[in-house]
Write a protein that holds these residues in place. Structure first.
Motif, PDB file in Angstrom:
ATOM      1  N   ASN A 149       0.817  -1.211   0.000  1.00  0.00           N
ATOM      2  CA  ASN A 149       0.000   0.000   0.000  1.00  0.00           C
ATOM      3  C   ASN A 149       0.858   1.272   0.000  1.00  0.00           C
ATOM      4  OD1 ASN A 149      -2.526   1.005  -0.069  1.00  0.00           O
ATOM      5  ND2 ASN A 149      -2.833   0.992   2.167  1.00  0.00           N
ATOM      6  N   ILE A 150       2.082   1.146  -0.543  1.00  0.00           N
ATOM      7  CA  ILE A 150       3.005   2.294  -0.466  1.00  0.00           C
ATOM      8  C   ILE A 150       3.323   2.805  -1.868  1.00  0.00           C
ATOM      9  CG2 ILE A 150       5.310   3.050   0.293  1.00  0.00           C
ATOM     10  CD1 ILE A 150       5.177   0.744   2.386  1.00  0.00           C
ATOM     11  N   ASN A 151       3.200   4.122  -2.057  1.00  0.00           N
ATOM     12  CA  ASN A 151       3.517   4.751  -3.352  1.00  0.00           C
ATOM     13  C   ASN A 151       4.866   5.460  -3.274  1.00  0.00           C
ATOM     14  OD1 ASN A 151       1.081   4.077  -4.624  1.00  0.00           O
ATOM     15  ND2 ASN A 151       0.061   5.755  -3.546  1.00  0.00           N
ATOM     16  N   LEU A 152       5.709   5.120  -4.247  1.00  0.00           N
ATOM     17  CA  LEU A 152       7.068   5.677  -4.282  1.00  0.00           C
ATOM     18  C   LEU A 152       7.213   6.488  -5.570  1.00  0.00           C
ATOM     19  CD1 LEU A 152      10.008   5.372  -3.007  1.00  0.00           C
ATOM     20  CD2 LEU A 152      10.264   3.396  -4.498  1.00  0.00           C
ATOM     21  N   GLY A 153       7.476   7.783  -5.446  1.00  0.00           N
ATOM     22  CA  GLY A 153       7.593   8.626  -6.641  1.00  0.00           C
ATOM     23  C   GLY A 153       8.971   8.526  -7.276  1.00  0.00           C
ATOM     24  N   ASN A 154       9.029   8.785  -8.572  1.00  0.00           N
ATOM     25  CA  ASN A 154      10.335   8.902  -9.232  1.00  0.00           C
ATOM     26  C   ASN A 154      10.217   9.732 -10.502  1.00  0.00           C
ATOM     27  OD1 ASN A 154       9.679   7.226 -11.478  1.00  0.00           O
ATOM     28  ND2 ASN A 154      10.210   5.393 -10.309  1.00  0.00           N
ATOM     29  N   ALA A 155      11.362   9.961 -11.143  1.00  0.00           N
ATOM     30  CA  ALA A 155      11.394  10.805 -12.343  1.00  0.00           C
ATOM     31  C   ALA A 155      11.392   9.953 -13.613  1.00  0.00           C
ATOM     32  CB  ALA A 155      12.606  11.725 -12.294  1.00  0.00           C
ATOM     33  N   GLY A 156      10.801   8.781 -13.530  1.00  0.00           N
ATOM     34  CA  GLY A 156      10.687   7.923 -14.711  1.00  0.00           C
ATOM     35  C   GLY A 156      11.731   6.824 -14.726  1.00  0.00           C
ATOM     36  N   VAL A 157      11.447   5.812 -15.522  1.00  0.00           N
ATOM     37  CA  VAL A 157      12.335   4.649 -15.606  1.00  0.00           C
ATOM     38  C   VAL A 157      13.718   5.079 -16.106  1.00  0.00           C
ATOM     39  CG1 VAL A 157      12.727   2.445 -16.790  1.00  0.00           C
ATOM     40  CG2 VAL A 157      10.447   3.027 -15.958  1.00  0.00           C
ATOM     41  N   GLY A 158      14.733   4.774 -15.357  1.00  0.00           N
ATOM     42  CA  GLY A 158      16.093   5.128 -15.749  1.00  0.00           C
ATOM     43  C   GLY A 158      16.639   6.323 -14.986  1.00  0.00           C
ATOM     44  N   SER A 159      15.761   7.071 -14.293  1.00  0.00           N
ATOM     45  CA  SER A 159      16.224   8.263 -13.570  1.00  0.00           C
ATOM     46  C   SER A 159      16.958   7.856 -12.285  1.00  0.00           C
ATOM     47  CB  SER A 159      15.032   9.153 -13.216  1.00  0.00           C
ATOM     48  OG  SER A 159      14.166   8.455 -12.332  1.00  0.00           O
ATOM     49  N   ALA A 160      17.568   8.843 -11.641  1.00  0.00           N
ATOM     50  CA  ALA A 160      18.306   8.575 -10.407  1.00  0.00           C
ATOM     51  C   ALA A 160      17.347   8.143  -9.298  1.00  0.00           C
ATOM     52  CB  ALA A 160      19.069   9.823  -9.995  1.00  0.00           C
ATOM     53  N   SER A 161      16.187   8.793  -9.239  1.00  0.00           N
ATOM     54  CA  SER A 161      15.208   8.440  -8.199  1.00  0.00           C
ATOM     55  C   SER A 161      14.648   7.036  -8.447  1.00  0.00           C
ATOM     56  CB  SER A 161      14.082   9.473  -8.158  1.00  0.00           C
ATOM     57  OG  SER A 161      13.666   9.800  -9.455  1.00  0.00           O
ATOM     58  N   HIS A 162      14.579   6.654  -9.717  1.00  0.00           N
ATOM     59  CA  HIS A 162      14.137   5.294 -10.063  1.00  0.00           C
ATOM     60  C   HIS A 162      15.171   4.286  -9.555  1.00  0.00           C
ATOM     61  CE1 HIS A 162      13.783   1.985 -13.258  1.00  0.00           C
ATOM     62  NE2 HIS A 162      12.685   1.891 -12.548  1.00  0.00           N
ATOM     63  N   LEU A 163      16.440   4.556  -9.885  1.00  0.00           N
ATOM     64  CA  LEU A 163      17.524   3.673  -9.445  1.00  0.00           C
ATOM     65  C   LEU A 163      17.527   3.552  -7.919  1.00  0.00           C
ATOM     66  CD1 LEU A 163      20.366   2.214  -9.989  1.00  0.00           C
ATOM     67  CD2 LEU A 163      21.341   4.450  -9.487  1.00  0.00           C
ATOM     68  N   CYS A 164      17.527   4.692  -7.238  1.00  0.00           N
ATOM     69  CA  CYS A 164      17.598   4.701  -5.775  1.00  0.00           C
ATOM     70  C   CYS A 164      16.378   3.996  -5.179  1.00  0.00           C
ATOM     71  CB  CYS A 164      17.691   6.156  -5.300  1.00  0.00           C
ATOM     72  SG  CYS A 164      17.726   6.349  -3.522  1.00  0.00           S
ATOM     73  N   GLY A 165      15.197   4.268  -5.760  1.00  0.00           N
ATOM     74  CA  GLY A 165      13.969   3.636  -5.261  1.00  0.00           C
ATOM     75  C   GLY A 165      13.984   2.125  -5.445  1.00  0.00           C
ATOM     76  N   LEU A 166      14.517   1.676  -6.574  1.00  0.00           N
ATOM     77  CA  LEU A 166      14.585   0.230  -6.807  1.00  0.00           C
ATOM     78  C   LEU A 166      15.570  -0.428  -5.837  1.00  0.00           C
ATOM     79  CD1 LEU A 166      14.524   0.125 -10.713  1.00  0.00           C
ATOM     80  CD2 LEU A 166      12.734  -0.670  -9.180  1.00  0.00           C
ATOM     81  N   LEU A 167      16.711   0.236  -5.632  1.00  0.00           N
ATOM     82  CA  LEU A 167      17.700  -0.318  -4.693  1.00  0.00           C
ATOM     83  C   LEU A 167      17.119  -0.339  -3.269  1.00  0.00           C
ATOM     84  CD1 LEU A 167      20.971   1.392  -6.015  1.00  0.00           C
ATOM     85  CD2 LEU A 167      20.270  -0.981  -6.367  1.00  0.00           C
ATOM     86  N   PHE A 168      16.343   0.696  -2.949  1.00  0.00           N
ATOM     87  CA  PHE A 168      15.743   0.773  -1.612  1.00  0.00           C
ATOM     88  C   PHE A 168      14.725  -0.362  -1.405  1.00  0.00           C
ATOM     89  CE2 PHE A 168      12.552   2.596   1.380  1.00  0.00           C
ATOM     90  CZ  PHE A 168      13.355   2.579   2.512  1.00  0.00           C
ATOM     91  N   GLN A 169      13.854  -0.559  -2.400  1.00  0.00           N
ATOM     92  CA  GLN A 169      12.856  -1.641  -2.285  1.00  0.00           C
ATOM     93  C   GLN A 169      13.562  -2.986  -2.127  1.00  0.00           C
ATOM     94  OE1 GLN A 169       9.353  -1.394  -5.157  1.00  0.00           O
ATOM     95  NE2 GLN A 169      10.722   0.169  -5.976  1.00  0.00           N
ATOM     96  N   ASN A 170      14.656  -3.122  -2.896  1.00  0.00           N
ATOM     97  CA  ASN A 170      15.412  -4.357  -2.834  1.00  0.00           C
ATOM     98  C   ASN A 170      16.029  -4.548  -1.446  1.00  0.00           C
ATOM     99  OD1 ASN A 170      18.056  -6.017  -3.686  1.00  0.00           O
ATOM    100  ND2 ASN A 170      16.344  -6.419  -5.059  1.00  0.00           N
ATOM    101  N   VAL A 179       5.488   5.589  -8.943  1.00  0.00           N
ATOM    102  CA  VAL A 179       4.696   6.592  -9.669  1.00  0.00           C
ATOM    103  C   VAL A 179       5.672   7.497 -10.425  1.00  0.00           C
ATOM    104  CG1 VAL A 179       2.920   8.376  -9.456  1.00  0.00           C
ATOM    105  CG2 VAL A 179       3.022   6.514  -7.777  1.00  0.00           C
ATOM    106  N   PRO A 180       5.717   7.410 -11.775  1.00  0.00           N
ATOM    107  CA  PRO A 180       6.688   8.208 -12.541  1.00  0.00           C
ATOM    108  C   PRO A 180       6.201   9.620 -12.858  1.00  0.00           C
ATOM    109  CG  PRO A 180       5.569   6.653 -13.997  1.00  0.00           C
ATOM    110  CD  PRO A 180       4.939   6.493 -12.645  1.00  0.00           C
ATOM    111  N   TYR A 181       7.114  10.556 -12.779  1.00  0.00           N
ATOM    112  CA  TYR A 181       6.859  11.965 -13.146  1.00  0.00           C
ATOM    113  C   TYR A 181       7.911  12.374 -14.171  1.00  0.00           C
ATOM    114  CZ  TYR A 181       3.946  12.158  -8.939  1.00  0.00           C
ATOM    115  OH  TYR A 181       2.976  11.933  -7.980  1.00  0.00           O
TER     116      TYR A 181
END
Ligand code: ASP
Length: 325
Positions: A149-170, A179-181
């Motif tokens: 039930n958690i939404n994590l924002g990022n700047a789209g697939v491939g962005s730094a926030s995407h990378l960091c968010g994926l590593l964090f989830q992992n 949620v991409p912006y």
């Protein structure tokens, strides 16, 4: 034959003349591959200001060609006329996108001239103001209690926030809805409004929001704590229990492949002057960024560094299984 030689001589003279007059009266556009008002945009606008004088008072514009995690802007510059009037300011995605995203529409190694690096920037893990957690330990508890039930924002697939968010989830072993912006400027607006719960973002965007208590800050992504006044009390993710978690964002300047060597040299000389500009340094330091003072300000070293970053991140991304189509 004679005519051919004459034409060739004319062409050589034209290239020389272009470099001599560069930038001339035509504006230089720095393409930023993310939304206006965000962290990459902040760096570009500060840099544009600092480049103006060393480039002879040139008009320097910023073009936010945002979208697709930063690949739209990069593709735009890869295809732009190679005359030094269109430059690209991009970040770590130049090194992570080739592994993180299959089929990016440009080649990082061969479609660009490398003009030198600008800065290193930490990221922060931030949350919406209404989150009940006030420190990383409480956040970890909240994440476990709200799985699915958690939404994590990022700047789209491939962005730094995407990378960091994926590593964090992992690292926390919890899948979140991403949620991409078009950049983290619009994402942070939604975070403040509570439409999304969490995000990783560069300190060049989050410092003032943290200072103004508009968002909750839980940790920095660097291996050491930061010295910037507004951020110095934030723990690292490593000391919060996420072993080996370390992401530092960096920015570099690029031109389309084939930009004349002397034009590249002029931009690099101006960049080096900008990196020593006390105003630019002060602004960047205030936002938690560290302006490059080492050999990475040289184009060849910039290129070497990006190649090393590709080699560093590729196995990490693959091992975490975090790449996307
Ligand atoms: N912080 C963004 C990223 O995650 C980029 C931006 O909006 O500047 O890559």
């Amino acid at each position: 034959m004679k005519k051919l030689f004459a034409l060739a001589a004319l062409a050589v003279a034209a290239v020389g003349a272009q470099a001599q007059t560069y930038p001339g009266s035509k504006p230089i556009t720095i393409v930023v591959p993310f939304a206006a008002g965000g962290p990459t945009d902040r760096v570009a606008r500060d840099l544009a200001e600092a480049l103006r004088k060393p480039l002879g008072g040139a008009v320097i514009l910023v073009d936010n060609a945002a979208g697709a995690g930063g690949s739209i802007g990069a593709s735009k510059v890869a295809k732009a006329p190679a005359d030094g009037h269109t430059l690209l300011l991009h970040h770590i995605a130049m090194a992570t996108m080739p592994t993180l995203v299959r089929n990016i529409p440009f080649k990082v190694e061969t479609d660009f001239e490398y003009l030198g690096m600008i800065n290193d920037v930490p990221m922060t893990l931030i949350g919406k103001p209404a989150l009940p957690a006030n420190n990383y330990k409480e956040l970890a508890g909240w994440i476990n209690a709200n799985k699915g039930n958690i939404n994590l924002g990022n700047a789209g697939v491939g962005s730094a926030s995407h990378l960091c968010g994926l590593l964090f989830q992992n690292a926390v072993q919890v899948d979140m809805t991403t949620v991409p912006y078009k950049g983290t400027a619009p994402a942070i607006t939604d975070l403040i409004g509570g439409q999304i719960d969490l995000m990783c973002d560069q300190t060049t965007n989050t410092t003032s929001q943290i200072e103004g208590k508009k968002v909750k800050a839980f940790a920095v992504t660097t291996s050491k704590r930061l010295s910037t006044a507004a951020l110095k009390d934030l723990p690292t993710l490593q000391e919060s229990g996420l072993k080996g978690f370390e992401v530092t964002i960096w920015h570099g300047l690029y031109a389309p492949k084939g930009t004349p060597a002397d034009v590249q040299a002029k931009v690099n000389a101006a960049l080096k002057a900008a990196l020593k500009d006390p105003e630019f340094i002060k602004k960047q330091e205030g936002l938690g960024a560290v302006v490059v003072t080492d050999k990475r300000m040289e184009p060849a070293e910039h290129k070497k560094f990006v190649a090393a970053e590709i080699a560093k991140w590729s196995p990490v991304i693959k091992a975490a299984g975090v790449y996307a189509d």
